[in-house]
Design a protein around this motif. Sequence first.
Motif, mmCIF file in Angstrom:
data_model
loop_
_atom_site.group_PDB
_atom_site.id
_atom_site.type_symbol
_atom_site.label_atom_id
_atom_site.label_comp_id
_atom_site.label_asym_id
_atom_site.label_seq_id
_atom_site.Cartn_x
_atom_site.Cartn_y
_atom_site.Cartn_z
ATOM 1 N N THR A 113 82.949 118.848 2.712
ATOM 2 C CA THR A 113 82.128 117.855 2.005
ATOM 3 C C THR A 113 80.937 118.534 1.336
ATOM 4 O OG1 THR A 113 82.783 116.009 3.434
ATOM 5 C CG2 THR A 113 80.669 115.817 2.296
ATOM 6 N N ASN A 114 80.272 119.431 2.062
ATOM 7 C CA ASN A 114 79.119 120.148 1.508
ATOM 8 C C ASN A 114 79.532 121.114 0.403
ATOM 9 O OD1 ASN A 114 77.311 118.877 3.244
ATOM 10 N ND2 ASN A 114 77.533 120.431 4.836
ATOM 11 N N LEU A 115 80.663 121.799 0.601
ATOM 12 C CA LEU A 115 81.091 122.791 -0.377
ATOM 13 C C LEU A 115 81.609 122.170 -1.666
ATOM 14 C CD1 LEU A 115 82.949 125.194 2.070
ATOM 15 C CD2 LEU A 115 81.020 125.849 0.627
ATOM 16 N N LEU A 129 92.241 122.496 0.751
ATOM 17 C CA LEU A 129 90.779 122.454 0.656
ATOM 18 C C LEU A 129 90.185 123.860 0.642
ATOM 19 C CD1 LEU A 129 90.221 119.518 3.152
ATOM 20 C CD2 LEU A 129 89.658 119.461 0.722
ATOM 21 N N ARG A 130 90.738 124.766 1.457
ATOM 22 C CA ARG A 130 90.218 126.143 1.483
ATOM 23 C C ARG A 130 90.444 126.821 0.140
ATOM 24 N NH1 ARG A 130 91.933 131.621 3.332
ATOM 25 N NH2 ARG A 130 94.079 130.883 3.474
ATOM 26 N N ASN A 131 91.628 126.622 -0.450
ATOM 27 C CA ASN A 131 91.887 127.215 -1.759
ATOM 28 C C ASN A 131 90.956 126.630 -2.822
ATOM 29 O OD1 ASN A 131 93.931 128.787 -0.712
ATOM 30 N ND2 ASN A 131 95.547 127.335 -1.210
ATOM 31 N N GLU A 132 90.699 125.325 -2.736
ATOM 32 C CA GLU A 132 89.806 124.691 -3.705
ATOM 33 C C GLU A 132 88.383 125.222 -3.557
ATOM 34 O OE1 GLU A 132 88.398 120.188 -5.083
ATOM 35 O OE2 GLU A 132 89.945 120.449 -3.538
ATOM 36 N N ALA A 133 87.968 125.452 -2.297
ATOM 37 C CA ALA A 133 86.622 125.981 -2.053
ATOM 38 C C ALA A 133 86.556 127.489 -2.237
ATOM 39 C CB ALA A 133 86.183 125.625 -0.635
ATOM 40 N N ARG A 134 87.733 128.136 -2.383
ATOM 41 C CA ARG A 134 87.824 129.583 -2.609
ATOM 42 C C ARG A 134 87.137 130.354 -1.489
ATOM 43 N NH1 ARG A 134 85.691 130.002 -8.638
ATOM 44 N NH2 ARG A 134 86.014 132.225 -8.298
ATOM 45 N N LEU A 135 87.547 130.042 -0.262
ATOM 46 C CA LEU A 135 87.010 130.708 0.921
ATOM 47 C C LEU A 135 88.078 131.573 1.567
ATOM 48 C CD1 LEU A 135 85.058 127.836 2.749
ATOM 49 C CD2 LEU A 135 84.092 129.664 1.348
ATOM 50 N N THR A 136 87.670 132.709 2.112
ATOM 51 C CA THR A 136 88.569 133.474 2.962
ATOM 52 C C THR A 136 88.592 132.829 4.343
ATOM 53 O OG1 THR A 136 86.831 134.939 3.795
ATOM 54 C CG2 THR A 136 87.924 135.583 1.735
ATOM 55 N N VAL A 137 89.514 133.274 5.179
ATOM 56 C CA VAL A 137 89.580 132.760 6.552
ATOM 57 C C VAL A 137 88.270 133.037 7.282
ATOM 58 C CG1 VAL A 137 90.736 132.987 8.787
ATOM 59 C CG2 VAL A 137 92.083 132.955 6.692
ATOM 60 N N GLU A 138 87.734 134.251 7.112
ATOM 61 C CA GLU A 138 86.500 134.614 7.794
ATOM 62 C C GLU A 138 85.327 133.757 7.321
ATOM 63 O OE1 GLU A 138 88.565 136.698 6.362
ATOM 64 O OE2 GLU A 138 89.307 137.990 7.973
ATOM 65 N N GLN A 139 85.248 133.507 6.016
ATOM 66 C CA GLN A 139 84.155 132.689 5.490
ATOM 67 C C GLN A 139 84.240 131.255 5.994
ATOM 68 O OE1 GLN A 139 84.921 133.413 1.345
ATOM 69 N NE2 GLN A 139 83.342 134.996 1.179
ATOM 70 N N LEU A 140 85.460 130.706 6.046
ATOM 71 C CA LEU A 140 85.629 129.348 6.566
ATOM 72 C C LEU A 140 85.274 129.296 8.047
ATOM 73 C CD1 LEU A 140 86.479 126.421 6.307
ATOM 74 C CD2 LEU A 140 88.863 127.142 6.549
ATOM 75 N N ALA A 141 85.700 130.309 8.807
ATOM 76 C CA ALA A 141 85.387 130.347 10.241
ATOM 77 C C ALA A 141 83.880 130.360 10.469
ATOM 78 C CB ALA A 141 86.032 131.580 10.879
ATOM 79 N N GLU A 142 83.163 131.102 9.642
ATOM 80 C CA GLU A 142 81.703 131.153 9.770
ATOM 81 C C GLU A 142 81.081 129.795 9.443
ATOM 82 O OE1 GLU A 142 77.918 133.763 8.016
ATOM 83 O OE2 GLU A 142 79.971 134.237 7.419
ATOM 84 N N ARG A 173 91.003 120.203 17.338
ATOM 85 C CA ARG A 173 90.505 119.071 18.107
ATOM 86 C C ARG A 173 89.645 118.191 17.201
ATOM 87 N NH1 ARG A 173 89.284 123.318 22.115
ATOM 88 N NH2 ARG A 173 90.897 123.280 23.739
ATOM 89 N N ILE A 174 89.321 116.999 17.698
ATOM 90 C CA ILE A 174 88.548 116.046 16.897
ATOM 91 C C ILE A 174 87.220 116.657 16.451
ATOM 92 C CG2 ILE A 174 87.360 113.817 16.924
ATOM 93 C CD1 ILE A 174 90.391 113.622 16.753
ATOM 94 N N GLY A 175 86.537 117.370 17.363
ATOM 95 C CA GLY A 175 85.257 117.979 17.005
ATOM 96 C C GLY A 175 85.401 119.020 15.916
ATOM 97 N N ASN A 176 86.443 119.842 16.016
ATOM 98 C CA ASN A 176 86.678 120.855 14.992
ATOM 99 C C ASN A 176 87.084 120.223 13.665
ATOM 100 O OD1 ASN A 176 86.122 122.856 16.836
ATOM 101 N ND2 ASN A 176 88.256 123.259 17.333
ATOM 102 N N LEU A 177 87.858 119.132 13.749
ATOM 103 C CA LEU A 177 88.255 118.427 12.528
ATOM 104 C C LEU A 177 87.029 117.908 11.795
ATOM 105 C CD1 LEU A 177 91.029 117.772 11.233
ATOM 106 C CD2 LEU A 177 90.849 115.504 12.259
ATOM 107 N N GLY A 178 86.057 117.371 12.570
ATOM 108 C CA GLY A 178 84.813 116.907 11.962
ATOM 109 C C GLY A 178 84.030 118.038 11.323
ATOM 110 N N ALA A 179 84.069 119.233 11.964
ATOM 111 C CA ALA A 179 83.369 120.387 11.400
ATOM 112 C C ALA A 179 83.993 120.791 10.057
ATOM 113 C CB ALA A 179 83.418 121.561 12.379
ATOM 114 N N TYR A 180 85.318 120.755 9.983
ATOM 115 C CA TYR A 180 85.984 121.054 8.706
ATOM 116 C C TYR A 180 85.587 120.030 7.642
ATOM 117 C CZ TYR A 180 89.192 124.471 10.805
ATOM 118 O OH TYR A 180 89.741 125.570 11.405
#
Length: 253
Positions: free
Chosen positions: A236-238, A191-204, A224-231
Amino acid sequence: MGSPSEWRDAAAKFEKLRERSEDRLDAQWSSTGWDEHGQVKWLLVGLRNPGIHTDFGLAAERAAVLLGQQPGPGTFEFWLERLKRESPNYKHKGISRYATNGGPDIEGEMGVVVQVCGASADQCYRLESAAIARETPKWRVIGPSEETRAMQALASELRFQRFATGRLEPAIEHSPPHAHNRSVADQLQTLRNEARLTVEQLAERVRIQPRSVWRHLSGTASPRIGNLGAYERAFTNLLKRKVVIGNTSEKRQ
């Protein structure tokens, strides 16, 4: 310059050293050197553990080789000089003065890379992101053609008619293909490669520390479940589609 997977492996080595040392290892620098000939510019301090010192030197050599250096003693200082230039963990300590036997005093600059194992892992994350950027093709965005727009309009009209007559089937949410047969780390990397995000951009995006994001991506720890939901919400938005990540985690963080 090293591939993304090679930098992930290098970061994992430094992460293990960070855990073994409890992040108590620092690297101290002197412009005049620590030996009588002024050639040894860097010393590992803060933790007296020869095994960890040796393993850090090997990990630093590996990282330096990925940056194009030849293996050998010089790779240790090459890697620390890189951290000195680029890591926020480097702290300049100012000018120090040394007395000599019968000669003039010697002045030199001093500094330190605090928590050098963690700083090295973070540097590998940044280099991994740069490697991903080099490998990512520069896609040209092309808008939908007139024919495509007409087909979309027709599909919308047919869907409205089916809704009006009560024959509209509910939408079905699909997980990514084979999501439940793949690890969370593998799904996140895809998913990160598809969204073309760096680690820092995804963390933000998900409001998680970059180091934790890297652990999730590398499989060192599962979110954790909460972090999984954040991903899921972020992707989904990206990606403009419903993203569901199959959770096969064991060790949560």
